[in-house]
Design a protein around this motif. Structure first.
Motif, mmCIF file in Angstrom:
data_model
loop_
_atom_site.group_PDB
_atom_site.id
_atom_site.type_symbol
_atom_site.label_atom_id
_atom_site.label_comp_id
_atom_site.label_asym_id
_atom_site.label_seq_id
_atom_site.Cartn_x
_atom_site.Cartn_y
_atom_site.Cartn_z
ATOM 1 N N ASN A 222 -0.326 5.862 2.973
ATOM 2 C CA ASN A 222 -0.151 5.337 4.073
ATOM 3 C C ASN A 222 -1.398 4.238 4.180
ATOM 4 O OD1 ASN A 222 2.148 6.876 4.999
ATOM 5 N ND2 ASN A 222 1.020 8.013 6.441
ATOM 6 N N ARG A 223 -2.485 4.579 3.766
ATOM 7 C CA ARG A 223 -3.687 3.681 3.776
ATOM 8 C C ARG A 223 -3.249 2.439 2.976
ATOM 9 N NH1 ARG A 223 -5.221 6.059 -0.995
ATOM 10 N NH2 ARG A 223 -6.607 4.833 -2.310
ATOM 11 N N ILE A 224 -2.471 2.557 1.652
ATOM 12 C CA ILE A 224 -2.207 1.339 1.075
ATOM 13 C C ILE A 224 -1.151 0.420 1.871
ATOM 14 C CG2 ILE A 224 -0.984 0.731 -1.102
ATOM 15 C CD1 ILE A 224 -2.239 3.046 -2.386
ATOM 16 N N ILE A 225 -0.065 1.252 2.637
ATOM 17 C CA ILE A 225 0.857 0.470 3.275
ATOM 18 C C ILE A 225 0.009 -0.285 4.123
ATOM 19 C CG2 ILE A 225 2.537 0.768 5.119
ATOM 20 C CD1 ILE A 225 3.656 3.368 3.750
ATOM 21 N N ALA A 226 -0.927 0.066 5.005
ATOM 22 C CA ALA A 226 -1.861 -0.686 5.930
ATOM 23 C C ALA A 226 -2.385 -1.718 5.385
ATOM 24 C CB ALA A 226 -2.768 0.510 6.733
ATOM 25 N N ALA A 227 -3.217 -1.426 4.180
ATOM 26 C CA ALA A 227 -3.830 -2.468 3.621
ATOM 27 C C ALA A 227 -3.253 -3.518 2.966
ATOM 28 C CB ALA A 227 -4.617 -1.654 2.484
ATOM 29 N N LEU A 228 -1.952 -3.339 2.673
ATOM 30 C CA LEU A 228 -0.983 -4.540 2.354
ATOM 31 C C LEU A 228 -0.404 -5.629 3.225
ATOM 32 C CD1 LEU A 228 1.216 -2.492 -0.492
ATOM 33 C CD2 LEU A 228 -0.535 -4.159 -0.771
ATOM 34 N N ALA A 229 -0.594 -4.959 4.578
ATOM 35 C CA ALA A 229 -0.052 -5.672 5.532
ATOM 36 C C ALA A 229 -0.859 -6.575 6.470
ATOM 37 C CB ALA A 229 0.612 -4.700 6.517
ATOM 38 N N GLY A 241 2.239 12.122 13.463
ATOM 39 C CA GLY A 241 2.880 11.937 12.386
ATOM 40 C C GLY A 241 2.550 10.812 11.432
ATOM 41 N N GLY A 242 2.859 10.824 10.333
ATOM 42 C CA GLY A 242 2.519 9.596 9.268
ATOM 43 C C GLY A 242 2.396 8.310 9.925
ATOM 44 N N ALA A 243 3.203 7.781 10.715
ATOM 45 C CA ALA A 243 3.312 6.536 11.171
ATOM 46 C C ALA A 243 2.218 6.218 11.884
ATOM 47 C CB ALA A 243 4.599 6.329 11.860
ATOM 48 N N LEU A 244 1.619 7.204 12.744
ATOM 49 C CA LEU A 244 0.595 7.067 13.629
ATOM 50 C C LEU A 244 -0.680 7.028 12.550
ATOM 51 C CD1 LEU A 244 1.335 9.135 16.653
ATOM 52 C CD2 LEU A 244 1.861 7.072 16.332
ATOM 53 N N ILE A 245 -0.731 7.657 11.582
ATOM 54 C CA ILE A 245 -1.924 7.644 10.736
ATOM 55 C C ILE A 245 -1.807 6.191 10.173
ATOM 56 C CG2 ILE A 245 -2.488 8.321 8.453
ATOM 57 C CD1 ILE A 245 -1.364 11.213 9.082
ATOM 58 N N THR A 246 -1.004 5.680 9.806
ATOM 59 C CA THR A 246 -0.608 4.260 9.387
ATOM 60 C C THR A 246 -1.459 3.260 10.382
ATOM 61 O OG1 THR A 246 1.127 4.798 7.790
ATOM 62 C CG2 THR A 246 0.830 2.315 8.224
ATOM 63 N N ALA A 247 -0.945 3.645 11.662
ATOM 64 C CA ALA A 247 -1.666 2.733 12.599
ATOM 65 C C ALA A 247 -2.731 2.609 12.940
ATOM 66 C CB ALA A 247 -0.772 3.014 13.955
ATOM 67 N N ILE A 249 -5.106 3.518 10.711
ATOM 68 C CA ILE A 249 -5.819 3.140 9.428
ATOM 69 C C ILE A 249 -5.758 1.582 9.605
ATOM 70 C CG2 ILE A 249 -5.834 2.607 7.031
ATOM 71 C CD1 ILE A 249 -4.501 5.652 6.703
ATOM 72 N N GLY A 250 -4.570 0.932 10.104
ATOM 73 C CA GLY A 250 -4.219 -0.499 10.325
ATOM 74 C C GLY A 250 -5.325 -1.005 10.975
ATOM 75 N N ASN A 251 -5.643 -0.235 12.126
ATOM 76 C CA ASN A 251 -6.809 -0.676 13.221
ATOM 77 C C ASN A 251 -8.102 -0.688 12.403
ATOM 78 O OD1 ASN A 251 -5.402 -1.161 15.790
ATOM 79 N ND2 ASN A 251 -4.923 0.926 15.923
ATOM 80 N N SER A 252 -8.284 0.302 11.720
ATOM 81 C CA SER A 252 -9.926 0.419 11.120
ATOM 82 C C SER A 252 -9.887 -0.639 9.925
ATOM 83 C CB SER A 252 -9.753 1.749 10.276
ATOM 84 O OG SER A 252 -8.936 1.965 9.182
ATOM 85 N N TYR A 253 -8.570 -1.250 9.532
ATOM 86 C CA TYR A 253 -8.534 -2.352 8.734
ATOM 87 C C TYR A 253 -8.610 -3.612 9.201
ATOM 88 C CZ TYR A 253 -7.606 0.718 4.762
ATOM 89 O OH TYR A 253 -7.644 1.580 3.664
#
Length: 372
Positions: A222-229, A241-247, A249-253
């Motif tokens: 999920n961190r890679i998904i967020a990083a690529l976006a 859930g995993g989608a919230l983890i991605t969100a 991480i996206g905020n942290s990036y």
């Protein structure tokens, strides 16, 4: 595959050594091959490399055959290996401190460095409504130049996003929590194959070719998904859930995170509603509003409207570089970082100085423009 790839795979395979340590070693010694040939005393001179790590590196040289077999699997699968030093390595991913040192790529995957990358994620138990919303979002962004869809090839929203992208001739990248020799879940093999034959799409992972999926690999994926976006859109999500983890991480990036709201009585809307409620995501209700927030206008300002309001001598070299990057058109902070190759932490202070000098201004969505 070159000899350098063999040593890169060897370095990546050493137990207890992560991406940050691999990068540290290469930054001092120049290449994975140089790390392979370095003796104990050379390794111990590197600040941050202790005796245990040095001994682990030296001992691992006896297992170079493991890397040789892995390289054979890469070649046989028609995949390729990219490290952060390769030009094709995703620029957005390279900027993150916890980025992997090495990734495996299959398919053309030109979307890795597309102009506009949108991650669309959500529940594995998506409803027809969630699937419909996902399809409509992708249909409506189809006109944007250089747009690409990122997701995780999972059940529900993920696979709906990949399928809709393929249907609309949009590039799509599947980030996997396992090796490229396996498609998980297996029911998505046909879609994965379509992604591999598409001119823009592909599959990527940080895991060895035969790696099986397991619990820890999914948050890492999920961190890679967020990083690529550039933007992360959560369509449906439960409270956890995993989608919230991605969100998160996206905020942290420093990515722009959006969430599609839902009924307060719907468990599949609870995660999205909470993201909005706690200001961890912008409410997503309209594609046009999303495009405006991202400042992804399809028109480019004419040269006559581009103003030169600052004198180079008033700015230090770093400020000049940043100001020049947004002179033609407004850019998101992530795009500025990619173009200038300045890490986000350092870039933020430079942008603040330019704002204080009146050279630039910040618009909603972390968009920066010249102060006209």
């Amino acid at each position: 595959m070159t000899e350098s790839k063999l040593h890169e795979l060897w370095l990546n395979s050493i137990s207890g050594i992560g991406g940050a340590t691999c990068k540290l070693l290469i930054s001092h010694l120049g290449s994975a091959e140089a790390v392979f040939k370095a003796n104990d005393s050379t390794l111990l001179k590197i600040n941050g490399i202790g005796e245990i790590t040095a001994k682990s590196i030296v001992a691992s040289r006896q297992r170079i055959n493991v890397a040789e077999k892995e390289l054979e699997k890469v070649v046989k699968s028609n995949a390729r290996v990219l490290t952060y030093l390769d030009d094709e390595f995703p620029k957005r991913l390279k900027l993150q401190k916890d980025a992997p040192y090495l990734i495996y790529v299959k398919g053309r995957a030109t979307g890795l460095n597309s102009q506009k990358n949108i991650a669309i994620v959500g529940s594995r138990n998506a409803t027809d409504y969630g699937t419909h919303i996902t399809q409509k979002i992708i249909e409506r962004v189809n006109h944007l130049k250089g747009v690409n869809i990122i997701s995780g090839l999972a059940y529900g929203i993920d696979i709906a996003a990949h399928k809709a992208a393929l249907k609309n001739n949009i590039g799509t990248i599947g980030v996997m929590a396992n090796g490229l020799n396996l498609v998980y879940p297996s029911i998505h093999k046909n879609t994965a194959q379509q992604m591999l034959t598409d001119n823009q799409s592909g599959l990527i992972t940080e895991n060895p070719m035969d790696a099986q999926p397991d619990g820890p690999k999914f948050p890492a994926r999920n961190r890679i998904i967020a990083a690529l976006a550039d933007a992360v859109i959560v369509v449906q999500a439960k409270k956890k859930g995993g989608a919230l983890i991605t969100a998160d991480i996206g905020n942290s990036y420093h990515k722009d995170v959006f969430a599609v709201p839902g009924l307060i009585t719907d468990p599949l809307a609870e995660g999205c509603n909470n993201l909005i409620k706690h200001h961890r995501a912008t409410l997503f209700s309209d594609v046009d509003d999303f495009i405006k927030t991202m400042n992804w206008d399809t028109t480019t300002p004419s040269p006559s409207k581009q103003m030169h309001l600052f004198q180079p001598q008033d700015l230090d070299p770093l400020e000049q570089k940043v100001a020049a990057s947004i002179q033609k058109s407004p850019l998101h902070i992530e795009e500025i970082s990619i173009q200038s190759q300045i890490p986000l932490a350092k870039l933020a202070s430079t942008l603040l100085q330019l704002e204080l000098k009146g050279v630039i201004k910040m618009k909603p969505g972390n968009i920066y423009t010249l102060n006209t």
